[in-house]
Design an enzyme around this catalytic site. Structure first.
Site, PDB file in Angstrom:
ATOM      1  N   HIS A   1       6.532  -6.480  -3.181  1.00  0.00           N
ATOM      2  CA  HIS A   1       6.790  -5.519  -3.537  1.00  0.00           C
ATOM      3  C   HIS A   1       8.214  -4.532  -3.132  1.00  0.00           C
ATOM      4  O   HIS A   1       8.653  -4.588  -2.531  1.00  0.00           O
ATOM      5  CB  HIS A   1       6.098  -4.241  -2.387  1.00  0.00           C
ATOM      6  CG  HIS A   1       5.924  -3.175  -2.485  1.00  0.00           C
ATOM      7  ND1 HIS A   1       5.081  -2.126  -2.370  1.00  0.00           N
ATOM      8  CD2 HIS A   1       6.632  -2.286  -3.499  1.00  0.00           C
ATOM      9  CE1 HIS A   1       5.351  -1.417  -2.367  1.00  0.00           C
ATOM     10  NE2 HIS A   1       5.689  -1.257  -2.740  1.00  0.00           N
TER      11      HIS A   1
ATOM     12  N   ARG B  39       1.374   0.304  -7.502  1.00  0.00           N
ATOM     13  CA  ARG B  39       1.329   0.081  -6.070  1.00  0.00           C
ATOM     14  C   ARG B  39      -0.837  -0.842  -6.315  1.00  0.00           C
ATOM     15  O   ARG B  39      -0.905  -0.797  -7.055  1.00  0.00           O
ATOM     16  CB  ARG B  39       0.637   1.450  -5.424  1.00  0.00           C
ATOM     17  CG  ARG B  39       1.372   2.330  -4.807  1.00  0.00           C
ATOM     18  CD  ARG B  39       2.615   1.939  -3.776  1.00  0.00           C
ATOM     19  NE  ARG B  39       3.025   3.243  -2.507  1.00  0.00           N
ATOM     20  CZ  ARG B  39       5.032   3.033  -3.317  1.00  0.00           C
ATOM     21  NH1 ARG B  39       5.371   2.262  -4.350  1.00  0.00           N
ATOM     22  NH2 ARG B  39       5.217   4.291  -2.678  1.00  0.00           N
TER      23      ARG B  39
ATOM     24  N   GLU C 243      -0.895  -4.904   1.302  1.00  0.00           N
ATOM     25  CA  GLU C 243      -0.112  -5.801   2.330  1.00  0.00           C
ATOM     26  C   GLU C 243      -0.439  -5.049   2.857  1.00  0.00           C
ATOM     27  O   GLU C 243      -0.211  -3.631   3.315  1.00  0.00           O
ATOM     28  CB  GLU C 243       0.539  -5.304   1.108  1.00  0.00           C
ATOM     29  CG  GLU C 243       0.823  -3.783   0.615  1.00  0.00           C
ATOM     30  CD  GLU C 243       2.496  -3.496  -0.611  1.00  0.00           C
ATOM     31  OE1 GLU C 243       3.306  -2.567  -0.609  1.00  0.00           O
ATOM     32  OE2 GLU C 243       2.168  -4.265  -1.262  1.00  0.00           O
TER      33      GLU C 243
END
Length: 377
Positions: free
Chosen positions: A258, A212, A241
């Site tokens: 991601h 993360r 993000e």
């Protein structure tokens, strides 16, 4: 039962259309937001990490009985709010661990090519020894690296692994992060790699974050890269993000939106984990569909390998199935805006895992390639 499903969950019609042997009502949504009418009717809500499950959303879903996320991480889900409403919950732990392991492998091999690094005998630190961390460690070990872990909860629980601690951070050639994002408790992971730890990384080290964004403090990392520029950085996740720091993007070796876990197989496993969780939660009959029935077949060709097997040969084989630089290029072209970031994830290419590639040849070479994740014939 009325299912509301993120349109990016693969095999949804096959798995949920006749869930429990009965015809179910399926609706699909797109993006980060869901319409009021869809939520009001939903009894089962199946999401990915872009959908935030909180009080505001749950207030709009009075009939909701179960929420599932087809992801390992749960930081986008308020599990306390679900429990207060007696709404069942499941995530898909381990579904994309193999894909993330192969992302790290592909990244490490690319960095090795660019910086002329032989990973044999080098030291790797895997931060987080869960499903994903263990898949990463398996592949780095297969490259000949000496792998150690940092995972205080597992260490306290007596799980036998080769542990290290932060005092040795500066001795590792590669550091890869695979922890959930938490902001409370003694083992919280928010800015786990803070300014002091980022400064402690050895010059020339490779830093990978595929967990993360908030696990690695982006501003101190940007500061070190602007000041010294002596790290090989791979970032799949970003602090804010889908908004990303363009200055940091320009300085890292590999930047992606991601998608580390976004293999075809990983996504299908995520859907299948929710399929089985639903049967458990509602005490439905045994799930009639097997996971292998919804996974795609192997690639048509078979690679024949003979020793000696050099790192460059491994790199060729890995990148023949998954070349991480394709994702990096697309991200730098189209992913620097919020819209572009989300669009790349939504329309992500059909990426296969290494197990899709069949390999034959010398038993010596095959043992290493099997540990890396290839299908041996």
């Amino acid at each position: 039962m009325h299912f509301l499903i993120d349109e990016n969950l693969p095999a949804a019609n096959t798995l949920f259309g006749a869930c429990n042997g009965e015809q179910q009502q399926l609706s699909f949504y797109s993006g980060r937001s869901i319409g009021d009418a869809q939520l009001a009717a939903a009894e089962v809500l199946l999401v990915r990490s872009v959908t935030r499950i909180d009080d505001a959303l749950l207030d709009r879903a009075p009939n909701l009985r179960f929420v599932g996320t087809a992801t390992i991480g749960t930081d986008h889900v308020d599990t306390f709010a679900l429990a207060e409403r007696n709404i069942g919950f499941a995530n898909a732990a381990g579904c994309n661990a193999i894909a993330v392991g192969e992302y790290v492998l592909s990244a490490a091999l690319y960095v090795a090519e660019r910086a002329t690094i032989d990973w044999r005998g080098k030291r790797a630190l895997v931060v987080g020894a869960g499903n994903t961390g263990m898949q990463v460690a398996q592949r780095l070990t297969a490259l000949g690296m000496q792998v150690a872990f940092i995972d205080p909860p597992l260490q306290r629980a007596g799980v036998a692994l080769a542990y290290s601690d932060w005092s040795e951070l500066g001795s590792f050639d590669l550091v890869s992060c695979h922890v959930p994002l938490t902001k409370v408790g003694d083992d919280n992971t928010w800015h786990l790699l803070d300014e002091a730890k980022i400064e402690a990384l050895m010059p020339g080290a490779t830093l990978i974050n595929a967990s993360r964004g908030g696990v690695v403090a982006n501003q101190p990392l940007l500061k070190r890269m602007q000041g010294r520029g002596d790290l090989h950085v791979v970032l799949d996740v970003w602090e804010e993000e889908p908004k990303v720091n363009a200055d940091l993007v320009n300085l890292v070796a590999i930047a992606t939106p991601h998608i580390a876990g976004h293999s075809v197989e990983g996504k299908i496993r995520g859907s299948f984990r929710l399929y089985t969780a639903l049967h458990r939660h509602f005490n439905w009959c045994c799930a009639p569909i097997e996971e292998q029935a919804v996974l795609p077949p192997a690639l048509a060709d078979t690679q024949h390998i003979q020793p000696p097997l050099a790192q460059t040969d491994i790199s060729r084989l890995v990148h023949g199935v998954y070349n991480i630089i394709e994702d990096d290029r697309e991200f730098r072209k189209h992913g620097l805006t919020v819209t572009g970031f989300d669009q790349l994830r939504k329309e992500y290419r059909l990426r296969r895992e290494l197990s899709a590639q069949r390999i034959s040849g010398s038993p010596t070479a095959l043992a290493q390639l099997q540990q890396l994740g290839f299908r041996i014939t």
